[in-house]
Design a protein around this motif. Sequence first.
Motif, PDB file in Angstrom:
ATOM      1  N   LEU A  56       0.827  -1.211   0.000  1.00  0.00           N
ATOM      2  CA  LEU A  56       0.000   0.000   0.000  1.00  0.00           C
ATOM      3  C   LEU A  56       0.860   1.260   0.000  1.00  0.00           C
ATOM      4  O   LEU A  56       0.429   2.314  -0.471  1.00  0.00           O
ATOM      5  CB  LEU A  56      -0.933   0.015   1.219  1.00  0.00           C
ATOM      6  CG  LEU A  56      -1.832  -1.216   1.393  1.00  0.00           C
ATOM      7  CD1 LEU A  56      -2.654  -1.098   2.671  1.00  0.00           C
ATOM      8  CD2 LEU A  56      -2.757  -1.371   0.184  1.00  0.00           C
ATOM      9  N   THR A  57       2.068   1.149   0.546  1.00  0.00           N
ATOM     10  CA  THR A  57       3.030   2.254   0.550  1.00  0.00           C
ATOM     11  C   THR A  57       4.387   1.711   0.131  1.00  0.00           C
ATOM     12  O   THR A  57       4.613   0.494   0.133  1.00  0.00           O
ATOM     13  CB  THR A  57       3.146   2.894   1.946  1.00  0.00           C
ATOM     14  OG1 THR A  57       3.528   1.880   2.892  1.00  0.00           O
ATOM     15  CG2 THR A  57       1.833   3.525   2.377  1.00  0.00           C
ATOM     16  N   THR A  69      -0.202   2.666  -6.115  1.00  0.00           N
ATOM     17  CA  THR A  69      -1.485   2.527  -6.816  1.00  0.00           C
ATOM     18  C   THR A  69      -2.428   1.637  -6.026  1.00  0.00           C
ATOM     19  O   THR A  69      -3.633   1.914  -5.909  1.00  0.00           O
ATOM     20  CB  THR A  69      -1.266   1.941  -8.221  1.00  0.00           C
ATOM     21  OG1 THR A  69      -0.386   2.795  -8.961  1.00  0.00           O
ATOM     22  CG2 THR A  69      -2.584   1.802  -8.958  1.00  0.00           C
ATOM     23  N   LYS A  70      -1.883   0.565  -5.435  1.00  0.00           N
ATOM     24  CA  LYS A  70      -2.700  -0.324  -4.618  1.00  0.00           C
ATOM     25  C   LYS A  70      -3.224   0.412  -3.387  1.00  0.00           C
ATOM     26  O   LYS A  70      -4.369   0.197  -2.957  1.00  0.00           O
ATOM     27  CB  LYS A  70      -1.880  -1.550  -4.193  1.00  0.00           C
ATOM     28  CG  LYS A  70      -2.685  -2.593  -3.425  1.00  0.00           C
ATOM     29  CD  LYS A  70      -1.832  -3.804  -3.083  1.00  0.00           C
ATOM     30  CE  LYS A  70      -2.643  -4.824  -2.285  1.00  0.00           C
ATOM     31  NZ  LYS A  70      -1.819  -6.014  -1.922  1.00  0.00           N
ATOM     32  N   GLY A  71      -2.387   1.273  -2.814  1.00  0.00           N
ATOM     33  CA  GLY A  71      -2.820   2.045  -1.655  1.00  0.00           C
ATOM     34  C   GLY A  71      -3.954   2.990  -1.994  1.00  0.00           C
ATOM     35  O   GLY A  71      -4.893   3.173  -1.201  1.00  0.00           O
ATOM     36  N   LEU A  72      -3.895   3.604  -3.168  1.00  0.00           N
ATOM     37  CA  LEU A  72      -4.956   4.497  -3.613  1.00  0.00           C
ATOM     38  C   LEU A  72      -6.256   3.719  -3.813  1.00  0.00           C
ATOM     39  O   LEU A  72      -7.348   4.195  -3.455  1.00  0.00           O
ATOM     40  CB  LEU A  72      -4.551   5.181  -4.916  1.00  0.00           C
ATOM     41  CG  LEU A  72      -5.564   6.165  -5.509  1.00  0.00           C
ATOM     42  CD1 LEU A  72      -5.884   7.277  -4.521  1.00  0.00           C
ATOM     43  CD2 LEU A  72      -5.038   6.747  -6.816  1.00  0.00           C
ATOM     44  N   GLN A  73      -6.151   2.508  -4.358  1.00  0.00           N
ATOM     45  CA  GLN A  73      -7.337   1.674  -4.527  1.00  0.00           C
ATOM     46  C   GLN A  73      -7.949   1.311  -3.179  1.00  0.00           C
ATOM     47  O   GLN A  73      -9.171   1.296  -3.026  1.00  0.00           O
ATOM     48  CB  GLN A  73      -6.969   0.401  -5.296  1.00  0.00           C
ATOM     49  CG  GLN A  73      -6.620   0.638  -6.762  1.00  0.00           C
ATOM     50  CD  GLN A  73      -6.139  -0.630  -7.454  1.00  0.00           C
ATOM     51  OE1 GLN A  73      -5.796  -1.625  -6.804  1.00  0.00           O
ATOM     52  NE2 GLN A  73      -6.113  -0.608  -8.774  1.00  0.00           N
ATOM     53  N   GLU A  74      -7.097   1.050  -2.209  1.00  0.00           N
ATOM     54  CA  GLU A  74      -7.581   0.737  -0.863  1.00  0.00           C
ATOM     55  C   GLU A  74      -8.363   1.909  -0.284  1.00  0.00           C
ATOM     56  O   GLU A  74      -9.413   1.726   0.337  1.00  0.00           O
ATOM     57  CB  GLU A  74      -6.395   0.400   0.054  1.00  0.00           C
ATOM     58  CG  GLU A  74      -6.776   0.033   1.482  1.00  0.00           C
ATOM     59  CD  GLU A  74      -7.463  -1.321   1.596  1.00  0.00           C
ATOM     60  OE1 GLU A  74      -8.072  -1.580   2.650  1.00  0.00           O
ATOM     61  OE2 GLU A  74      -7.387  -2.114   0.628  1.00  0.00           O
TER      62      GLU A  74
END
Length: 333
Positions: A56-57, A69-74
């Motif tokens: 996520l970070t 990008t995964k963190g933004l989706q979360e």
Amino acid sequence: MEERNRKKILDILRVLHESERPMGGTRIAQALNLAGREMSQRTIRYYLESTDQEGLTEPVGRRGRRLTTKGLQELNNASALEKVGFVSARVDALTYRMRFKLRQATGGVVVNLSGVEASRISEAATIMQRVYDAGLSMGQRLLVARPGSRVGRWRVNDDECAVATICSVSVNGVLLSQGIPTSNIFGGLLEMNDHRPTRFTEIIKYEGTSLDPLEIFIKSRMTSVYRAARTGDGLVGASFREIPAPAAEQARLLSARMQKIGIGGIVLVGRPGQPLLGVPVPTDRVGLVVIGGLNPLAAVEEAGISTTNHAMGALMPFQALHPFQEILNKFRK
């Protein structure tokens, strides 16, 4: 993941999302404390190790972490209940990060980022000019960018023009720089009669919403900004804030200075402990009514021209914004 831990992680991810550069534990803690979500640096480091492992970070050397990008989706997948109060927290975070020198009229201000149909930008420019001429905008400056260009980190869509307008949160930043803390109470629809504000007809409290109030009113077609600009009667976006009572006179002076350099914004400053436009105010506080920065775009939407609006979209150098006459005349036929 336990619910309590998940909420803390989301708070950290939001802070990183709002920052234009990587942040370390100390700065994250400062931003969280400002938003009323106190967390120790040790706790933040613990959660950052977890978010790194989950992707996520990601660390950026000694500068700290940034959101992936995964963190933004979360963040985007967080439930509505978890987002309640997000607007209020974002206001506080941007106020803290704003660095504006009133005397020199330089530094960063908070802007709204909007998209307007490129094929109808000439019509939109004419409408927005009417709103600015009527004094129903937040300040006298803006930026309009053509399709495919970039505004900060935001790439403009190929079928849109981007419009950056001064956000009312900039008032908070200026006041804070002069030692005046501001409490954000609600955003609402302000009724204008004969060009004068009379009352709020609808309100949404910042602490109880996950969306910006004016964005909601615009998409619900509840505003009549263009009519207010043309006739003096209508419903425009505005917000209600409070400051300490001893700061009232200083706020009036600062309001005049902000108006002079093209930031503007404060419509009314109340009296200590006295209701303002019918809104009750505590004994040791003073009410402020601040005009909505998205009013020009509300008028465009009223005309049937599609817009996409992101209130409090970014921090931008004040020098990058220009007088509305200069900018809008370029896009009018």
